[in-house]
Design an enzyme around this catalytic site. Structure first.
Site, mmCIF file in Angstrom:
data_model
loop_
_atom_site.group_PDB
_atom_site.id
_atom_site.type_symbol
_atom_site.label_atom_id
_atom_site.label_comp_id
_atom_site.label_asym_id
_atom_site.label_seq_id
_atom_site.Cartn_x
_atom_site.Cartn_y
_atom_site.Cartn_z
ATOM 1 N N TYR A 267 -14.097 1.093 9.906
ATOM 2 C CA TYR A 267 -14.092 0.765 8.472
ATOM 3 C C TYR A 267 -13.158 1.710 7.710
ATOM 4 O O TYR A 267 -12.315 1.279 6.919
ATOM 5 C CB TYR A 267 -15.522 0.877 7.939
ATOM 6 C CG TYR A 267 -15.677 0.662 6.456
ATOM 7 C CD1 TYR A 267 -15.644 -0.609 5.903
ATOM 8 C CD2 TYR A 267 -15.873 1.745 5.596
ATOM 9 C CE1 TYR A 267 -15.807 -0.802 4.539
ATOM 10 C CE2 TYR A 267 -16.033 1.566 4.231
ATOM 11 C CZ TYR A 267 -15.999 0.283 3.701
ATOM 12 O OH TYR A 267 -16.152 0.103 2.352
ATOM 13 N N ALA B 72 -10.699 3.471 8.821
ATOM 14 C CA ALA B 72 -9.297 3.242 9.187
ATOM 15 C C ALA B 72 -8.746 2.031 8.430
ATOM 16 O O ALA B 72 -7.592 2.033 7.980
ATOM 17 C CB ALA B 72 -9.171 3.036 10.694
ATOM 18 N N SER B 73 -9.595 1.001 8.242
ATOM 19 C CA SER B 73 -9.120 -0.183 7.501
ATOM 20 C C SER B 73 -8.822 0.182 6.050
ATOM 21 O O SER B 73 -7.902 -0.361 5.431
ATOM 22 C CB SER B 73 -10.136 -1.327 7.584
ATOM 23 O OG SER B 73 -11.238 -1.118 6.710
ATOM 24 N N LYS B 74 -9.596 1.121 5.505
ATOM 25 C CA LYS B 74 -9.381 1.517 4.105
ATOM 26 C C LYS B 74 -8.159 2.439 3.969
ATOM 27 O O LYS B 74 -7.421 2.362 2.983
ATOM 28 C CB LYS B 74 -10.643 2.200 3.556
ATOM 29 C CG LYS B 74 -11.854 1.274 3.497
ATOM 30 C CD LYS B 74 -11.570 0.019 2.693
ATOM 31 C CE LYS B 74 -12.774 -0.864 2.480
ATOM 32 N NZ LYS B 74 -12.478 -2.091 1.743
HETATM 33 N N1 LIG Z 1 -20.727 -0.709 -1.814
HETATM 34 C C1 LIG Z 1 -20.122 0.423 -1.530
HETATM 35 O O1 LIG Z 1 -20.762 1.485 -1.402
HETATM 36 C C2 LIG Z 1 -18.624 0.466 -1.363
HETATM 37 C C3 LIG Z 1 -18.008 1.727 -1.349
HETATM 38 C C4 LIG Z 1 -16.632 1.798 -1.188
HETATM 39 C C5 LIG Z 1 -15.888 0.636 -1.059
HETATM 40 N N2 LIG Z 1 -16.501 -0.578 -1.067
HETATM 41 C C6 LIG Z 1 -15.659 -1.762 -0.905
HETATM 42 O O2 LIG Z 1 -15.821 -2.610 -2.021
HETATM 43 C C7 LIG Z 1 -15.675 -3.971 -1.630
HETATM 44 C C8 LIG Z 1 -16.907 -4.754 -2.071
HETATM 45 O O3 LIG Z 1 -18.055 -4.197 -1.445
HETATM 46 P P1 LIG Z 1 -19.546 -4.608 -1.860
HETATM 47 O O4 LIG Z 1 -20.352 -3.381 -1.732
HETATM 48 O O5 LIG Z 1 -19.528 -5.367 -3.129
HETATM 49 O O6 LIG Z 1 -19.927 -5.572 -0.630
HETATM 50 P P2 LIG Z 1 -20.862 -6.853 -0.559
HETATM 51 O O7 LIG Z 1 -21.880 -6.856 -1.627
HETATM 52 O O8 LIG Z 1 -21.300 -6.925 0.867
HETATM 53 O O9 LIG Z 1 -19.832 -8.034 -0.844
HETATM 54 C C9 LIG Z 1 -18.792 -8.320 0.032
HETATM 55 C C10 LIG Z 1 -18.048 -9.545 -0.430
HETATM 56 O O10 LIG Z 1 -16.999 -9.827 0.513
HETATM 57 C C11 LIG Z 1 -17.027 -11.217 0.793
HETATM 58 N N3 LIG Z 1 -16.493 -11.504 2.120
HETATM 59 C C12 LIG Z 1 -16.782 -10.884 3.284
HETATM 60 N N4 LIG Z 1 -16.121 -11.480 4.302
HETATM 61 C C13 LIG Z 1 -15.393 -12.496 3.748
HETATM 62 C C14 LIG Z 1 -14.523 -13.478 4.268
HETATM 63 N N5 LIG Z 1 -14.235 -13.566 5.579
HETATM 64 N N6 LIG Z 1 -13.933 -14.338 3.411
HETATM 65 C C15 LIG Z 1 -14.212 -14.282 2.095
HETATM 66 N N7 LIG Z 1 -15.028 -13.379 1.525
HETATM 67 C C16 LIG Z 1 -15.621 -12.505 2.361
HETATM 68 C C17 LIG Z 1 -18.499 -11.582 0.717
HETATM 69 O O11 LIG Z 1 -18.618 -12.974 0.556
HETATM 70 P P3 LIG Z 1 -19.945 -13.786 1.055
HETATM 71 O O12 LIG Z 1 -21.116 -12.881 0.768
HETATM 72 O O13 LIG Z 1 -19.911 -15.000 0.204
HETATM 73 O O14 LIG Z 1 -19.776 -14.036 2.501
HETATM 74 C C18 LIG Z 1 -18.934 -10.794 -0.512
HETATM 75 O O15 LIG Z 1 -18.624 -11.496 -1.690
HETATM 76 C C19 LIG Z 1 -15.468 -3.958 -0.108
HETATM 77 O O16 LIG Z 1 -14.101 -3.987 0.186
HETATM 78 C C20 LIG Z 1 -16.028 -2.612 0.295
HETATM 79 O O17 LIG Z 1 -15.452 -2.138 1.491
HETATM 80 C C21 LIG Z 1 -17.856 -0.688 -1.226
#
Ligand SMILES: NC(=O)c1ccc[n+]([C@@H]2O[C@H](COP(=O)([O-])OP(=O)(O)OC[C@H]3O[C@@H](n4cnc5c(N)ncnc54)[C@H](OP(=O)(O)O)[C@@H]3O)[C@@H](O)[C@H]2O)c1
Length: 249
Positions: free
Chosen positions: A152, A154-156
């Site tokens: 994860y 590494a992807s970021k």
């Molecule tokens: N939460 C944290 O602590 C955190 C911290 C740092 C960075 N981030 C980054 O912030 C971003 C959002 O995270 P989040 O916490 O909001 O995650 P989340 O609640 O799990 O939401 C992830 C979203 O990505 C969508 N998704 C996943 N695979 C997909 C695909 N193949 N095609 C289209 N949509 C897809 C999901 O859609 P469906 O649910 O409809 O499948 C969902 O809307 C991510 O990039 C994450 O790495 C999060």
């Protein structure tokens, strides 16, 4: 008083809008005056987000961004846009020893490849207005490793390098590109990450002087990066961690 801190007359594409950060980015952008185009895979949850948007003319697209045909269909049906906030992503925690090729593909396809392919298609089909702002979601893990986060993180790190390169290549078109680099934000992904780190919420949240982040905290930063208020900012990574990294040593 006139202010550059708004999104009036802007159109913004937001991926991952069916959950967590992406959902809140969509809501806040609409509240700040933007017309938003939202995507997610889960139609029911995407509908819920759509109902929470303020204003009219928004559009929603149920789409798996890893599927080339579905991804291109969304782009081709969009009008020109002024902003992209790419929030779609997965976490897939795994100790280094157990990472297999299928895990790399599964994670990179959505966390990295989809961003690259979205942007190149948007550019080739001339859908980005002059002064477009691109915003990508990185993670503090790209700079501060944790057990199980190798893939994860590494992807970021890859998305940060990609964003800086866009900023360099496209500045002549007025296109800006920046990353938001959050530490833990309270979304469904947060629960999954804690499980991967074998930590309870109580053990983890104590590490954050300002508490665990809220989706609103990230959404406000996204609005700033999309707005004219940040017109001089490109190729940067905006860290937001509630003071977490100040307390590590
Ligand atoms: N939460 C944290 O602590 C955190 C911290 C740092 C960075 N981030 C980054 O912030 C971003 C959002 O995270 P989040 O916490 O909001 O995650 P989340 O609640 O799990 O939401 C992830 C979203 O990505 C969508 N998704 C996943 N695979 C997909 C695909 N193949 N095609 C289209 N949509 C897809 C999901 O859609 P469906 O649910 O409809 O499948 C969902 O809307 C991510 O990039 C994450 O790495 C999060």
């Amino acid at each position: 008083m006139s202010t550059p801190f708004h999104l009036n007359n802007k159109t913004v594409l937001i991926t991952g809008a069916s959950s967590g950060i992406g959902r809140q980015v969509a809501i806040t952008c609409s509240e700040m005056g933007a017309t938003v185009f939202i995507t997610g895979r889960d139609k029911t949850r995407l509908d819920e987000t759509f109902k929470l948007l303020k204003g009219n003319n928004h559009k929603q697209f149920t789409c798996d961004l890893v599927n080339e045909t579905e991804r291109n269909t969304v782009i081709d049906s969009l009008p020109n846009i002024d902003g992209l906030v790419h929030c779609a992503g997965i976490v897939l925690p795994a100790p280094v020893k157990f990472i297999e090729e299928k895990h790399i593909r599964q994670l990179m396809e959505i966390n990295f490849d989809s961003a690259v392919l979205l942007v190149s298609r948007l550019l080739r089909s001339k859908k980005l207005n002059k002064d477009t702002s691109l915003v990508f979601m990185s993670s503090i893990g790209a700079h501060f490793p944790y057990n199980g986060g190798a893939l994860y993180n590494a992807s970021k790190a890859a998305i940060e390098a990609y964003s800086r390169n866009i900023a360099r290549e496209l500045h002549g078109s007025g296109i800006r590109s920046n990353c938001i680099v959050p530490a833990m934000v309270n979304t469904p992904m947060y629960d999954e990450t804690l499980k991967g780190m074998n930590l309870t919420e109580e053990q983890y949240s104590g590490k954050y002087p300002l508490g665990i982040g809220k989706p609103e905290d990230v959404a406000n930063a996204a609005v700033f990066l999309l707005s004219q208020a940040s017109r001089w900012i490109t190729g940067t990574n905006l860290s937001m961690d509630g003071g977490y990294t100040l307390t590590i040593l």
